[in-house]
Design a protein around this motif. Structure first.
Motif, PDB file in Angstrom:
ATOM      1  N   SER A  14       0.748  -1.182  -0.028  1.00  0.00           N
ATOM      2  CA  SER A  14       0.071   0.154   0.106  1.00  0.00           C
ATOM      3  C   SER A  14       0.961   1.149   0.176  1.00  0.00           C
ATOM      4  O   SER A  14       2.133   1.202   0.236  1.00  0.00           O
ATOM      5  CB  SER A  14      -0.968   0.084   1.404  1.00  0.00           C
ATOM      6  OG  SER A  14      -0.178   0.156   2.498  1.00  0.00           O
ATOM      7  N   ALA A  15       0.090   2.249  -0.308  1.00  0.00           N
ATOM      8  CA  ALA A  15       1.032   3.640  -0.220  1.00  0.00           C
ATOM      9  C   ALA A  15       1.685   3.864   1.122  1.00  0.00           C
ATOM     10  O   ALA A  15       2.679   4.263   1.278  1.00  0.00           O
ATOM     11  CB  ALA A  15       0.092   4.662  -0.757  1.00  0.00           C
ATOM     12  N   ALA A  47       0.325   3.977  -4.821  1.00  0.00           N
ATOM     13  CA  ALA A  47       1.539   3.516  -3.982  1.00  0.00           C
ATOM     14  C   ALA A  47       2.854   3.714  -4.752  1.00  0.00           C
ATOM     15  O   ALA A  47       3.722   4.088  -4.004  1.00  0.00           O
ATOM     16  CB  ALA A  47       1.177   2.193  -3.811  1.00  0.00           C
ATOM     17  N   THR A  66       2.482   1.694   3.392  1.00  0.00           N
ATOM     18  CA  THR A  66       3.616   0.618   3.884  1.00  0.00           C
ATOM     19  C   THR A  66       4.632   1.275   3.042  1.00  0.00           C
ATOM     20  O   THR A  66       5.939   1.327   3.701  1.00  0.00           O
ATOM     21  CB  THR A  66       3.016  -0.569   3.475  1.00  0.00           C
ATOM     22  OG1 THR A  66       1.863  -1.102   4.217  1.00  0.00           O
ATOM     23  CG2 THR A  66       4.038  -1.646   3.577  1.00  0.00           C
ATOM     24  N   LEU A  67       4.562   1.576   1.934  1.00  0.00           N
ATOM     25  CA  LEU A  67       5.815   2.073   1.114  1.00  0.00           C
ATOM     26  C   LEU A  67       6.464   3.133   1.669  1.00  0.00           C
ATOM     27  O   LEU A  67       7.504   3.226   1.577  1.00  0.00           O
ATOM     28  CB  LEU A  67       5.558   2.134  -0.458  1.00  0.00           C
ATOM     29  CG  LEU A  67       5.227   0.906  -1.173  1.00  0.00           C
ATOM     30  CD1 LEU A  67       4.607   1.156  -2.846  1.00  0.00           C
ATOM     31  CD2 LEU A  67       6.523   0.201  -1.242  1.00  0.00           C
ATOM     32  N   VAL A  79       0.418  -3.426  -7.874  1.00  0.00           N
ATOM     33  CA  VAL A  79       0.743  -2.342  -7.295  1.00  0.00           C
ATOM     34  C   VAL A  79       0.053  -1.280  -7.668  1.00  0.00           C
ATOM     35  O   VAL A  79       0.298  -0.864  -8.917  1.00  0.00           O
ATOM     36  CB  VAL A  79       2.305  -2.099  -6.960  1.00  0.00           C
ATOM     37  CG1 VAL A  79       2.551  -1.025  -5.858  1.00  0.00           C
ATOM     38  CG2 VAL A  79       3.086  -3.534  -6.464  1.00  0.00           C
TER      39      VAL A  79
END
Length: 362
Positions: free
Chosen positions: A143-144, A176, A146-147, A172
């Motif tokens: 996810s955005a 993200a 998490t990244l 992806v």
């Protein structure tokens, strides 16, 4: 007999083994995500004519800037790309190696998100770049949030994201990838090796290139174009990014023969990409067949599937091999990966899986 231990090998290479999936001669080979469909006859004929023409001048070095090929690649990708935004090499492996040579090195770091393409750490090792690992969300997602969090935690110099991911097939989202770019001060490489297998309405990371000079989107002709043996990969990026890769490439790195063959394939792009639709059909057949046998199949935007619920992956892998079907064991617990083949190869794989799956497990 001399061994590696007898040679003055670099210290960071001691104890390592060379990359390589099993190359076994079996009737059905579905382990390395090749396009198992042959190149159409009309395309082969044109490629042979172009190679014959190139051979007439093979005593001279090839076009160092592979000008015609960059123009053809820009035309194929679209998105308003200009030839000076394209770079190519002998497979996307060499393209990415150039990125690591230009932007990695001692004192610099790579952030990768396992499970993912196992060559990323190899590029790092061969360039003296340290490897950092980020976490994924459930079901292999990124996810955005998490990244951004993982990039801010590690502050890497290079971030490589396979989108769709290999070996899971996971997509992806574009937001993200944009968040990943915004979070890093280094370079971001989005590896779209399987971009042609994404849904037709799914936007490519190529749409993110304007205004993002530290972003590169890599592609390959090995998969959708059935050109794995020709070795042609490429990326699109800001012209300054491409200039950086010129600093590390070897002179005349793309042979005249490779350039001629790739130009022939690109000239017939609609014919070559006709194979993609058939692969999608066989992918859905394989999903249905595996699920009917009780396996869990990860959503995939690629030409392969990762399936879980395997009680003994090594035993199932060997059982398939004994029946002439080679797939991939990537040491992901309870899982195996299978490439999508022709209709006949799909039949053979599903028949072997049916024979090897206990009735009570279905």
């Amino acid at each position: 007999m001399t061994s590696l231990a007898d040679l003055p090998l670099r210290a960071d290479l001691v104890g390592r083994t060379a990359y390589g999936a099993p190359q076994l001669h079996v009737p059905v080979t579905l382990n390395v995500n090749e396009n198992t469909h042959p190149v159409p006859e009309e395309v082969r004929a044109d490629i042979l004519d172009r190679i014959a023409a190139a051979l007439r001048g093979v005593n001279r070095y090839p076009d160092r800037e592979f000008t015609a090929l960059r123009e053809a690649l820009a035309g194929y990708l679209g998105h308003g790309l200009a030839p000076e935004q394209l770079w190519a090499a002998n497979g996307s492996n060499e393209v990415l190696q150039h990125v690591f040579q230009a932007f990695g090195g001692p004192g610099r770091t790579l952030l990768t998100f396992p499970p993912t393409y196992s060559m990323y750490p190899n590029y790092a090792t061969t360039s003296g770049t340290a490897v950092l690992e980020g976490r994924r969300d459930e079901d292999f997602g990124l996810s955005a949030a998490t990244l951004a969090a993982e990039i801010e935690r590690t502050r890497p110099d290079i971030v490589v994201i396979a989108a769709p991911n290999n070996p899971t097939g996971t997509p992806v989202a574009l937001d993200a990838l944009a968040a990943a770019y915004d979070a890093t001060d280094g370079v971001l490489v989005v590896d779209e090796a399987y971009g042609e297998f994404m849904p037709d309405d799914a936007p490519s990371a190529l749409t993110l290139l304007p205004g993002r000079p530290r972003l590169a989107v890599s592609r390959t002709m090995s998969k959708a174009f059935a050109f794995a043996g020709a070795r042609l990969g490429y990326l699109a990026a800001d012209p300054a990014f491409v200039d950086a890769l010129r600093l590390v490439r070897l002179p005349y790195h793309l042979s005249a023969i490779t350039q001629a063959a790739a130009l022939g394939a690109l000239a017939h792009a609609p014919v070559m990409l006709g194979m993609v639709d058939e692969i999608r059909v066989q992918r859905e057949r394989t999903v249905r067949g595996l699920e009917a046998l009780g396996y869990r199949v990860a959503p995939s935007w690629t030409n392969f599937l990762l399936f879980g619920g395997v009680e003994d992956p090594k035993a199932l892998w060997q059982g398939l091999l004994d029946r002439g079907v080679l797939i991939r064991d990537l040491a992901i617990p309870g899982s195996l990966r299978v490439s999508i083949g022709t209709a006949a190869e799909t039949d053979a794989f599903l028949e072997a899986m049916t024979a090897l799956t206990p009735v009570g497990a279905r």
